[in-house]
Design a protein around this motif. Structure first.
Motif, mmCIF file in Angstrom:
data_model
loop_
_atom_site.group_PDB
_atom_site.id
_atom_site.type_symbol
_atom_site.label_atom_id
_atom_site.label_comp_id
_atom_site.label_asym_id
_atom_site.label_seq_id
_atom_site.Cartn_x
_atom_site.Cartn_y
_atom_site.Cartn_z
ATOM 1 N N ALA A 1 59.093 49.380 40.635
ATOM 2 C CA ALA A 1 59.237 48.810 39.415
ATOM 3 C C ALA A 1 60.341 47.506 39.856
ATOM 4 O O ALA A 1 60.237 46.633 39.135
ATOM 5 N N THR A 2 60.996 47.532 40.894
ATOM 6 C CA THR A 2 61.822 46.616 41.198
ATOM 7 C C THR A 2 61.085 45.212 41.851
ATOM 8 O O THR A 2 62.067 44.445 42.163
ATOM 9 N N SER A 3 60.024 45.373 42.153
ATOM 10 C CA SER A 3 59.339 44.375 42.715
ATOM 11 C C SER A 3 58.321 43.731 41.809
ATOM 12 O O SER A 3 58.029 44.291 40.827
ATOM 13 N N ARG A 4 58.108 42.520 42.055
ATOM 14 C CA ARG A 4 56.717 41.889 41.123
ATOM 15 C C ARG A 4 55.520 42.493 41.626
ATOM 16 O O ARG A 4 55.409 42.851 42.647
ATOM 17 N N SER A 5 54.677 42.465 40.762
ATOM 18 C CA SER A 5 53.294 42.808 41.385
ATOM 19 C C SER A 5 52.538 41.488 41.097
ATOM 20 O O SER A 5 53.053 40.377 40.796
ATOM 21 N N LYS A 6 50.978 41.735 41.052
ATOM 22 C CA LYS A 6 50.417 40.516 41.098
ATOM 23 C C LYS A 6 49.017 40.353 39.902
ATOM 24 O O LYS A 6 48.132 39.737 40.123
ATOM 25 N N GLY A 7 49.123 41.162 38.914
ATOM 26 C CA GLY A 7 48.413 41.298 37.731
ATOM 27 C C GLY A 7 47.880 40.205 36.861
ATOM 28 O O GLY A 7 47.094 40.193 36.250
ATOM 29 N N VAL A 8 49.002 39.111 36.975
ATOM 30 C CA VAL A 8 48.715 37.825 36.267
ATOM 31 C C VAL A 8 48.798 36.770 37.005
ATOM 32 O O VAL A 8 49.446 36.712 38.068
ATOM 33 N N PHE A 9 48.202 35.598 36.629
ATOM 34 C CA PHE A 9 48.171 34.403 37.256
ATOM 35 C C PHE A 9 49.551 33.782 37.020
ATOM 36 O O PHE A 9 50.295 33.785 35.920
ATOM 37 N N ASP A 10 50.229 33.362 38.292
ATOM 38 C CA ASP A 10 51.596 32.917 38.211
ATOM 39 C C ASP A 10 51.514 31.215 38.922
ATOM 40 O O ASP A 10 51.261 31.184 39.967
ATOM 41 N N GLU A 11 51.592 30.396 37.875
ATOM 42 C CA GLU A 11 51.414 29.067 38.526
ATOM 43 C C GLU A 11 52.876 28.363 39.374
ATOM 44 O O GLU A 11 53.743 28.706 38.882
ATOM 45 N N ALA A 12 52.619 28.004 40.497
ATOM 46 C CA ALA A 12 53.657 27.369 41.333
ATOM 47 C C ALA A 12 54.623 26.680 40.407
ATOM 48 O O ALA A 12 53.885 25.534 39.930
#
Length: 290
Positions: free
Chosen positions: A83-94
């Motif tokens: 829970a303390t880390s980000r995951s990668k389930g959504v697009f994240d624009e730089a």
């Protein structure tokens, strides 16, 4: 202290951990896997096995992995990031709104589901039509991270896009649909189970205590009678680490030291005894209702 790994979930740690941004309020993001988009009411398709999706997120799809894969038909869970880390389930624009990170936690859940999936001969048009097995446990674990039971953009009721304004995303904690997340174009999950009912309050014969106001409440200089009542309970519990009896209703360094002493009294250590109240330690303190 809330556990970074959901106790009921199979731990499938992908590594590649990266911190979330605690300067923003805690969030959860609701998805469904949507792995057979061609299914229709006239031509439903069988739901893929849970193991297939788990294998996808540990293989070719690891760059899209959420925290939790949830099977609402069986109550099975697999967890890929703490829970303390980000995951990668959504697009994240730089350089954008940090969609995977903007919160103390940003817990992402992928429900194993697509509209008009078929399971044991029965067809399910919406996620809420499934048995939603395991939802109580999932909700309780996410709530332990102080994610409030609110949908800032409204509870999802259809497969439609409703992008959250960037300022609301930054300032409002709670639950968001994938359809709400800035910088993304998805429309899922279309529906989501109701939050698990909580008791409305103690019976008249029971003492009444202040509900946990959230960790973000405890900011330096915050003045509140709740803090004064907390001060009194810490002193009563022999956790008095104050150097002054003035301004007992204002959060300051003495409160941090004294609350850390209370956390240590409960057996907490390390970051779990940092002097910032969490829900479990707060409930154990039993601060009288104001």
């Amino acid at each position: 202290m809330p556990h970074p790994w959901m106790p009921q979930a199979l731990k499938v740690d992908l590594g590649d951990h990266a911190p979330c941004d605690p300067g923003f309020p805690p969030k959860a993001i609701a998805h469904f896997t949507g792995d057979r988009k061609e299914a229709t009411a006239e031509a439903p398709l069988d739901l893929l096995p849970f193991a297939n999706l788990q294998g996808f997120f540990t293989g070719d799809g690891r760059g899209q992995a959420p925290h939790i894969l949830w099977d609402p038909f069986t109550g099975a869970f697999a967890q890929f990031f703490p829970a303390t880390s980000r995951s990668k389930g959504v697009f994240d624009e730089a350089g954008g709104t940090r969609t995977n990170r903007a919160g103390k936690v940003v817990i992402q859940v992928e429900a194993l589901f697509f509209p008009h999936c078929r399971v044991n001969g029965k067809v399910f048009a919406r996620l809420v039509d499934t048995p939603c097995k395991g939802w109580d446990e999932l909700h309780a674990w996410i709530s332990s991270w102080d994610v409030p039971d609110v949908w800032p953009m409204g509870r999802p009721t259809s497969l439609s896009r409703n992008t959250c304004p960037a300022d609301k995303w930054r300032t409002r904690g709670g639950w968001y649909a994938h359809a709400h997340v800035p910088e993304n174009d998805h429309v899922d999950p279309g529906s989501w189970p109701e939050f698990v009912s909580q008791p409305t309050g103690p019976s008249p014969a029971e003492p009444q205590f202040e509900p946990f106001p959230g960790a973000s409440f405890f900011q330096k200089g915050r003045k509140s009678p709740v803090i004064g009542a907390m001060h009194g309970r810490l002193v009563a519990e022999d956790c008095d680490r104050y150097t002054s009896g003035a301004a007992v209703d204002v959060w300051g360094t003495g409160d941090v030291r004294s609350y850390a002493a209370w956390q240590q009294k409960l057996g907490l250590t390390g970051d779990a005894a940092d002097g910032v109240p969490g829900r479990v330690s707060w409930d154990r303190l039993e601060v009288p209702s104001i």
